[in-house]
Write a protein that holds these residues in place. Structure first.
Motif, PDB file in Angstrom:
ATOM      1  N   GLY A 197       0.797  -1.218   0.000  1.00 12.95           N
ATOM      2  CA  GLY A 197       0.000   0.000   0.000  1.00 12.95           C
ATOM      3  C   GLY A 197       0.831   1.269   0.000  1.00 12.95           C
ATOM      4  O   GLY A 197       0.272   2.370   0.021  1.00 12.95           O
ATOM      5  N   LYS A 198       2.140   1.132  -0.053  1.00  9.97           N
ATOM      6  CA  LYS A 198       3.033   2.300  -0.027  1.00  9.97           C
ATOM      7  C   LYS A 198       3.486   2.659  -1.442  1.00  9.97           C
ATOM      8  O   LYS A 198       3.302   1.909  -2.386  1.00  9.97           O
ATOM      9  CB  LYS A 198       4.230   2.011   0.876  1.00  9.97           C
ATOM     10  N   ASP A 199       4.095   3.834  -1.556  1.00  5.59           N
ATOM     11  CA  ASP A 199       4.634   4.313  -2.828  1.00  5.59           C
ATOM     12  C   ASP A 199       6.095   3.910  -2.952  1.00  5.59           C
ATOM     13  O   ASP A 199       6.852   3.946  -1.973  1.00  5.59           O
ATOM     14  CB  ASP A 199       4.529   5.829  -2.933  1.00  5.59           C
ATOM     15  N   TYR A 200       6.498   3.566  -4.179  1.00  5.78           N
ATOM     16  CA  TYR A 200       7.866   3.166  -4.486  1.00  5.78           C
ATOM     17  C   TYR A 200       8.299   3.849  -5.772  1.00  5.78           C
ATOM     18  O   TYR A 200       7.474   4.393  -6.504  1.00  5.78           O
ATOM     19  CB  TYR A 200       7.956   1.641  -4.685  1.00  5.78           C
ATOM     20  N   GLN A 201       9.583   3.778  -6.050  1.00  3.80           N
ATOM     21  CA  GLN A 201      10.117   4.247  -7.320  1.00  3.80           C
ATOM     22  C   GLN A 201      10.747   3.071  -8.052  1.00  3.80           C
ATOM     23  O   GLN A 201      11.449   2.256  -7.448  1.00  3.80           O
ATOM     24  CB  GLN A 201      11.209   5.304  -7.106  1.00  3.80           C
ATOM     25  N   PHE A 202      10.504   3.015  -9.355  1.00  3.91           N
ATOM     26  CA  PHE A 202      11.218   2.121 -10.258  1.00  3.91           C
ATOM     27  C   PHE A 202      12.222   3.006 -10.967  1.00  3.91           C
ATOM     28  O   PHE A 202      11.881   4.081 -11.459  1.00  3.91           O
ATOM     29  CB  PHE A 202      10.247   1.470 -11.248  1.00  3.91           C
ATOM     30  N   ARG A 203      13.478   2.579 -11.007  1.00  6.22           N
ATOM     31  CA  ARG A 203      14.546   3.404 -11.541  1.00  6.22           C
ATOM     32  C   ARG A 203      15.380   2.604 -12.538  1.00  6.22           C
ATOM     33  O   ARG A 203      15.656   1.433 -12.308  1.00  6.22           O
ATOM     34  CB  ARG A 203      15.443   3.896 -10.406  1.00  6.22           C
TER      35      ARG A 203
ATOM     36  N   ARG B  47      18.895   2.983 -15.376  1.00  3.75           N
ATOM     37  CA  ARG B  47      20.001   3.755 -15.952  1.00  3.75           C
ATOM     38  C   ARG B  47      20.347   3.107 -17.281  1.00  3.75           C
ATOM     39  O   ARG B  47      20.449   1.884 -17.381  1.00  3.75           O
ATOM     40  CB  ARG B  47      21.230   3.737 -15.054  1.00  3.75           C
ATOM     41  N   SER B  48      20.526   3.931 -18.291  1.00  2.00           N
ATOM     42  CA  SER B  48      20.938   3.404 -19.591  1.00  2.00           C
ATOM     43  C   SER B  48      22.433   3.127 -19.612  1.00  2.00           C
ATOM     44  O   SER B  48      22.897   2.328 -20.410  1.00  2.00           O
ATOM     45  CB  SER B  48      20.544   4.363 -20.710  1.00  2.00           C
ATOM     46  N   ASP B  49      23.170   3.743 -18.706  1.00  2.00           N
ATOM     47  CA  ASP B  49      24.602   3.504 -18.562  1.00  2.00           C
ATOM     48  C   ASP B  49      24.893   3.472 -17.069  1.00  2.00           C
ATOM     49  O   ASP B  49      24.596   4.440 -16.355  1.00  2.00           O
ATOM     50  CB  ASP B  49      25.376   4.630 -19.245  1.00  2.00           C
ATOM     51  N   LYS B  50      25.465   2.383 -16.580  1.00  4.63           N
ATOM     52  CA  LYS B  50      25.669   2.240 -15.132  1.00  4.63           C
ATOM     53  C   LYS B  50      26.612   3.296 -14.563  1.00  4.63           C
ATOM     54  O   LYS B  50      26.649   3.510 -13.363  1.00  4.63           O
ATOM     55  CB  LYS B  50      26.133   0.830 -14.781  1.00  4.63           C
ATOM     56  N   ASN B  51      27.362   4.000 -15.418  1.00  6.56           N
ATOM     57  CA  ASN B  51      28.273   5.039 -14.952  1.00  6.56           C
ATOM     58  C   ASN B  51      27.663   6.436 -14.954  1.00  6.56           C
ATOM     59  O   ASN B  51      28.301   7.381 -14.492  1.00  6.56           O
ATOM     60  CB  ASN B  51      29.556   5.035 -15.802  1.00  6.56           C
ATOM     61  N   GLN B  52      26.458   6.585 -15.488  1.00  3.57           N
ATOM     62  CA  GLN B  52      25.846   7.914 -15.485  1.00  3.57           C
ATOM     63  C   GLN B  52      25.411   8.282 -14.072  1.00  3.57           C
ATOM     64  O   GLN B  52      25.099   7.416 -13.261  1.00  3.57           O
ATOM     65  CB  GLN B  52      24.688   7.993 -16.481  1.00  3.57           C
ATOM     66  N   GLN B  53      25.392   9.557 -13.773  1.00  2.00           N
ATOM     67  CA  GLN B  53      25.046  10.038 -12.444  1.00  2.00           C
ATOM     68  C   GLN B  53      23.546   9.974 -12.166  1.00  2.00           C
ATOM     69  O   GLN B  53      23.135   9.669 -11.063  1.00  2.00           O
ATOM     70  CB  GLN B  53      25.540  11.487 -12.261  1.00  2.00           C
ATOM     71  N   HIS B  54      22.741  10.267 -13.157  1.00  3.19           N
ATOM     72  CA  HIS B  54      21.287  10.331 -12.955  1.00  3.19           C
ATOM     73  C   HIS B  54      20.620   8.985 -13.238  1.00  3.19           C
ATOM     74  O   HIS B  54      21.189   8.117 -13.889  1.00  3.19           O
ATOM     75  CB  HIS B  54      20.679  11.419 -13.840  1.00  3.19           C
ATOM     76  N   SER B  55      19.407   8.848 -12.732  1.00  2.77           N
ATOM     77  CA  SER B  55      18.541   7.710 -13.028  1.00  2.77           C
ATOM     78  C   SER B  55      17.291   8.236 -13.706  1.00  2.77           C
ATOM     79  O   SER B  55      16.936   9.407 -13.571  1.00  2.77           O
ATOM     80  CB  SER B  55      18.126   6.993 -11.744  1.00  2.77           C
ATOM     81  N   TYR B  56      16.603   7.350 -14.395  1.00  5.25           N
ATOM     82  CA  TYR B  56      15.278   7.662 -14.932  1.00  5.25           C
ATOM     83  C   TYR B  56      14.284   7.020 -13.985  1.00  5.25           C
ATOM     84  O   TYR B  56      14.361   5.825 -13.690  1.00  5.25           O
ATOM     85  CB  TYR B  56      15.127   7.117 -16.357  1.00  5.25           C
ATOM     86  N   VAL B  57      13.329   7.816 -13.498  1.00 11.87           N
ATOM     87  CA  VAL B  57      12.506   7.413 -12.361  1.00 11.87           C
ATOM     88  C   VAL B  57      11.018   7.436 -12.710  1.00 11.87           C
ATOM     89  O   VAL B  57      10.532   8.352 -13.382  1.00 11.87           O
ATOM     90  CB  VAL B  57      12.769   8.365 -11.161  1.00 11.87           C
ATOM     91  N   TYR B  58      10.315   6.418 -12.181  1.00  5.87           N
ATOM     92  CA  TYR B  58       8.860   6.335 -12.294  1.00  5.87           C
ATOM     93  C   TYR B  58       8.326   5.978 -10.912  1.00  5.87           C
ATOM     94  O   TYR B  58       8.725   4.977 -10.332  1.00  5.87           O
ATOM     95  CB  TYR B  58       8.471   5.247 -13.302  1.00  5.87           C
ATOM     96  N   GLN B  59       7.461   6.807 -10.362  1.00  4.24           N
ATOM     97  CA  GLN B  59       6.874   6.535  -9.050  1.00  4.24           C
ATOM     98  C   GLN B  59       5.547   5.803  -9.234  1.00  4.24           C
ATOM     99  O   GLN B  59       4.765   6.133 -10.122  1.00  4.24           O
ATOM    100  CB  GLN B  59       6.635   7.830  -8.272  1.00  4.24           C
ATOM    101  N   PHE B  60       5.321   4.782  -8.379  1.00  8.35           N
ATOM    102  CA  PHE B  60       4.075   4.026  -8.452  1.00  8.35           C
ATOM    103  C   PHE B  60       3.579   3.709  -7.051  1.00  8.35           C
ATOM    104  O   PHE B  60       4.342   3.675  -6.094  1.00  8.35           O
ATOM    105  CB  PHE B  60       4.262   2.737  -9.276  1.00  8.35           C
ATOM    106  N   SER B  61       2.278   3.491  -6.959  1.00  7.26           N
ATOM    107  CA  SER B  61       1.635   3.125  -5.696  1.00  7.26           C
ATOM    108  C   SER B  61       1.281   1.653  -5.732  1.00  7.26           C
ATOM    109  O   SER B  61       0.922   1.118  -6.780  1.00  7.26           O
ATOM    110  CB  SER B  61       0.359   3.939  -5.486  1.00  7.26           C
ATOM    111  N   THR B  62       1.360   1.017  -4.568  1.00 11.63           N
ATOM    112  CA  THR B  62       0.963  -0.386  -4.475  1.00 11.63           C
ATOM    113  C   THR B  62      -0.365  -0.482  -3.734  1.00 11.63           C
ATOM    114  O   THR B  62      -0.746   0.417  -2.985  1.00 11.63           O
ATOM    115  CB  THR B  62       2.045  -1.223  -3.767  1.00 11.63           C
ATOM    116  N   THR B  63      -1.059  -1.599  -3.943  1.00 14.88           N
ATOM    117  CA  THR B  63      -2.414  -1.759  -3.404  1.00 14.88           C
ATOM    118  C   THR B  63      -2.512  -2.787  -2.281  1.00 14.88           C
ATOM    119  O   THR B  63      -3.558  -2.896  -1.653  1.00 14.88           O
ATOM    120  CB  THR B  63      -3.368  -2.224  -4.518  1.00 14.88           C
ATOM    121  N   GLY B  64      -1.454  -3.567  -2.066  1.00 14.38           N
ATOM    122  CA  GLY B  64      -1.527  -4.671  -1.118  1.00 14.38           C
ATOM    123  C   GLY B  64      -1.921  -5.977  -1.788  1.00 14.38           C
ATOM    124  O   GLY B  64      -1.911  -7.031  -1.170  1.00 14.38           O
TER     125      GLY B  64
END
Length: 177
Positions: free
Chosen positions: A96-102, A104-121
């Protein structure tokens, strides 16, 4: 007859394939995952990764003490070309909590691409279109394009809801389609 063959070829090329990246019913999918806690910044959160009953289990406690507030599991791997696909599909069961799926297209890059999602239980299948993965670095949005979907070298799951909480996320599989 040739029109029929041409139609079949068009249908086959327009159909998207599906590729499984991690299937946690297979023990090999559990290797390479590691935990990153906010202790890297002085925090006290504690996450754990394990494999139980053919599922990956990410659980623990998030603490906001000492300016903390997140824990994450991630896996780095050799380049997987994903340019034939449009979205990630994740089968999971949250609490039931919120999480992020992240990613990286290159493991050495500093940033991530992020998608936040909610779970239902309950068990869910989350679809994450590549175009919905926004670039972020240390919680801040970046002025650059969203994920282009060409390749990946890292996948991660993060919890960091700016509050003290216990959590448990079960993962069945991660695929692209």
């Amino acid at each position: 007859m040739s029109k029929f063959i041409l139609l079949l070829i068009l249908i086959q090329t327009s159909m998207q394939e599906k590729m499984t990246i991690f299937d946690f019913s297979q023990e090999t999918s559990s290797s390479g995952w590691y935990v990153v806690n906010d202790g890297v910044m002085g925090g006290l959160s504690k996450g754990q990764f394990s494999r139980e009953n053919d599922m990956a289990v990410f659980k623990g406690d998030v603490s906001t003490d000492n300016n903390g507030g997140f824990t994450m599991i991630q896996n780095q791997f050799e380049t997987i070309k994903t340019n034939k696909f449009k979205a990630f599909t994740i089968r999971l069961k949250g609490d039931g909590k919120d999480y992020q799926f992240r990613v990286r297209s290159d493991k050495n890059q500093q940033h991530s691409y992020v998608y936040q999602f909610s779970t239902t239980g309950e068990w869910q299948e989350i679809s994450v279109p590549f175009s919905s993965l926004a670039p972020r670095f240390r919680g801040r949005s970046l002025e650059m394009p969203n994920f282009d979907g060409a390749k990946i070298e890292e996948i991660a799951f993060l919890i960091g809801n700016k509050k003290k909480e216990s959590f448990k996320l079960l993962l069945d599989r991660v695929s692209v389609e």
